[in-house]
Design a protein around this motif. Structure first.
Motif, PDB file in Angstrom:
ATOM      1  N   ILE A   1      17.932  14.507 -10.037  1.00 36.00           N
ATOM      2  CA  ILE A   1      17.821  13.227  -9.870  1.00 36.00           C
ATOM      3  C   ILE A   1      17.318  12.707  -8.587  1.00 36.00           C
ATOM      4  O   ILE A   1      16.533  11.871  -8.152  1.00 36.00           O
ATOM      5  N   GLU A   2      17.752  13.746  -7.385  1.00 37.42           N
ATOM      6  CA  GLU A   2      17.433  13.457  -5.851  1.00 37.42           C
ATOM      7  C   GLU A   2      15.799  13.466  -6.074  1.00 37.42           C
ATOM      8  O   GLU A   2      15.135  12.736  -5.536  1.00 37.42           O
TER       9      GLU A   2
ATOM     10  N   CYS B   1      14.388  10.406  -8.776  1.00 39.48           N
ATOM     11  CA  CYS B   1      14.760   8.953  -9.049  1.00 39.48           C
ATOM     12  C   CYS B   1      15.143   8.356  -7.796  1.00 39.48           C
ATOM     13  O   CYS B   1      14.973   7.083  -7.645  1.00 39.48           O
TER      14      CYS B   1
ATOM     15  N   PHE C   1      21.317   5.799  -7.554  1.00 36.22           N
ATOM     16  CA  PHE C   1      21.990   7.018  -7.979  1.00 36.22           C
ATOM     17  C   PHE C   1      22.263   7.974  -6.812  1.00 36.22           C
ATOM     18  O   PHE C   1      22.345   9.071  -6.794  1.00 36.22           O
TER      19      PHE C   1
ATOM     20  N   ILE D   1      26.192   7.581 -10.820  1.00 34.98           N
ATOM     21  CA  ILE D   1      25.270   8.341 -11.732  1.00 34.98           C
ATOM     22  C   ILE D   1      26.477   8.513 -13.090  1.00 34.98           C
ATOM     23  O   ILE D   1      25.882   8.465 -14.276  1.00 34.98           O
TER      24      ILE D   1
ATOM     25  N   ILE E   1      20.971   6.499 -17.874  1.00 34.35           N
ATOM     26  CA  ILE E   1      19.851   7.426 -17.376  1.00 34.35           C
ATOM     27  C   ILE E   1      19.294   8.167 -18.620  1.00 34.35           C
ATOM     28  O   ILE E   1      18.045   8.457 -18.621  1.00 34.35           O
TER      29      ILE E   1
ATOM     30  N   LEU F   1      18.737  17.728 -17.389  1.00 37.56           N
ATOM     31  CA  LEU F   1      19.362  16.507 -17.272  1.00 37.56           C
ATOM     32  C   LEU F   1      20.184  15.970 -18.383  1.00 37.56           C
ATOM     33  O   LEU F   1      21.514  15.728 -18.210  1.00 37.56           O
TER      34      LEU F   1
END
Ligand code: HEC
Length: 400
Positions: free
Chosen positions: A325-326, A329, A351, A357, A364, A390
């Motif tokens: 995610i880092e 997103c 997020f 999250i 997501i 994910l």
């Protein structure tokens, strides 16, 4: 600063677009209703085709439709055209502000086609213009006399175009262009055919001549086409906000089916308005819609890909998931986006924290696992393996 202004432009123009669109389509719905509801038989003066009494907003209204033009054309004759024109103008402006301005992420998807932002925009504009000319040619050919064949060929062209665009533009951009080209055709019908025909009608009423009857016929034909295009165009415009439509791997097929549903429902209403009972059209349209719902169900095979068996359950650590995610997103979905395109997080979705999250896990999953809509234009080149990981992690959140 720039991103902030673009966001407000987007909102304000969208606002105008919806207001003018409602005014235009609303008036067209109203006149449809009027035609279908006029009293055409009881106590009518000779010169009248029908009349209607109505009560609305605290008053009684009485309206008369003339068989032919009135003896004297009143000075204040109301025309319905600006609603349509402004819907087109605001729509094209919106297209430019949202899609063309940030074409590299909104229009281009490297996993679909390796094209530049300029090529994508040019392709989009050419599609809009060319579609009008093709449609207009079809209307000027003998084909127009065979309504069913015309509809069939028109539909096949929409399917081909939806397929073609989906091989070239991002799915979202392909959808909006099909919507935009149908909307453009409708407004240009008003501008080039319907209003000129009405002008000539008024002119011949003033001159007392018979005028050109073919003009009225052509205008009627375009009105009928517009009538059938209204519901599909609205469906396409709003489906652009729903990932299971344009986010599906065969987004063009979903779009084509949505067009059929829209036309089916419209035809049912048209028949009903004329007092013709049709028992199959509405149920079939609804069944088609339900089939689309089933067809677009998210697939679970992504997980099967990594050989997930009961004995060896794969777990994805929090760290791996948060890293994904880092990486993919946070540049946009953060309290302070590092992306130059956004000054605030798109849709207010940030997020940065585990809690947020978790709260947004479902959306997501819809945007980045079940479809590849996010990251927008796959700006960060997210791999399908990362999407699978994910997905597994998001699923495991439910079980906690
Ligand atoms: C380049 C910027 C960017 C990146 C990177 C990005 N997003 Fe988005 N995201 C957007 C924009 C813009 C929207 C609003 C889209 C719209 O207008 O419908 C959005 C909307 C969303 C939405 C809401 C969709 C809706 O219509 O309700 C979700 C959920 C989302 N993004 C998740 C993600 C996830 C998960 C990632 C990472 C895998 C991600 N995004 C990466 C720009 C980005």
């Amino acid at each position: 600063m720039e991103a902030h202004i673009v966001e407000w432009l987007n909102l304000s123009i969208r606002w105008i677009h919806i207001i003018t669109g409602i005014a235009w389509i609303g008036a067209s719905f109203y006149f449809n209703f009027l035609e279908n509801s006029l009293n055409r038989t009881v106590n009518l003066r000779d010169e009248l085709a029908g009349n209607l009494w109505a009560v609305h907003g605290g008053g009684f209204y009485y309206l008369e439709k003339y068989k032919h033009s009135p003896e004297k054309i009143p000075k204040d004759l109301h025309w319905f055209k600006w609603e349509a024109y402004f819907t087109l103008l605001s729509g094209l402006t919106l297209l430019a502000v949202v899609y063309y301005y940030n074409a590299s992420i909104y229009m281009v998807d490297p996993s679909i086609a390796d094209i530049s932002a300029f090529q994508a925009v040019t392709g989009g504009i050419i599609t809009l213009i060319a579609s009008w000319f093709i449609y207009d040619l079809m209307c000027k050919s003998p084909l127009v006399n065979n309504m069913k064949l015309f509809a069939l060929i028109g539909f096949i062209l929409v399917v081909l175009l939806a397929y073609g665009l989906s091989q070239f533009l991002s799915a979202r951009a392909a959808y909006i262009h099909i919507g935009a080209l149908i909307g453009t055709i409708m407004v240009l019908n008003v501008f080039f055919v319907i209003i000129p025909s009405q002008k000539s009608m008024v002119k011949s009423a003033i001159n007392g001549d018979a005028g050109d009857p073919t003009l009225g016929k052509k205008a009627l034909m375009r009105s009928i086409h517009n009538n059938y295009m209204t519901l599909p165009v609205l469906f396409i415009m709003i489906s652009n906000h729903f990932p299971s439509t344009f986010g599906h791997e065969n987004s063009w097929l979903v779009l084509s089916a949505l067009v059929l549903v829209g036309v089916g429902v419209r035809h049912w209403f048209n028949l009903k308005g004329k007092g013709i009972k049709n028992i199959w059209l509405l149920p079939v349209s609804i069944i088609l819609l339900i089939s689309i719902v089933i067809y677009t169900l998210p697939k679970t095979e992504a997980i099967a890909d990594i050989n997930l068996t009961k004995d060896s359950p794969i777990t994805i650590s929090d760290l791996t998931a948060l890293n994904i995610i880092e990486k993919h997103c946070i540049s946009c979905h953060s309290e302070k986006p590092s992306s130059t395109l956004f000054s605030t997080a798109p849709k207010g979705l940030m997020f940065d924290s585990y809690i947020s999250i978790k709260t947004n896990a479902k959306s997501i999953k819809a945007q980045a696992v079940n479809s590849s809509i996010m990251p927008l234009g796959n700006a960060t080149n997210m791999q399908s393996k990362e999407r699978q990981q994910l997905g597994i992690w998001l699923d495991s959140l439910d079980k906690q």
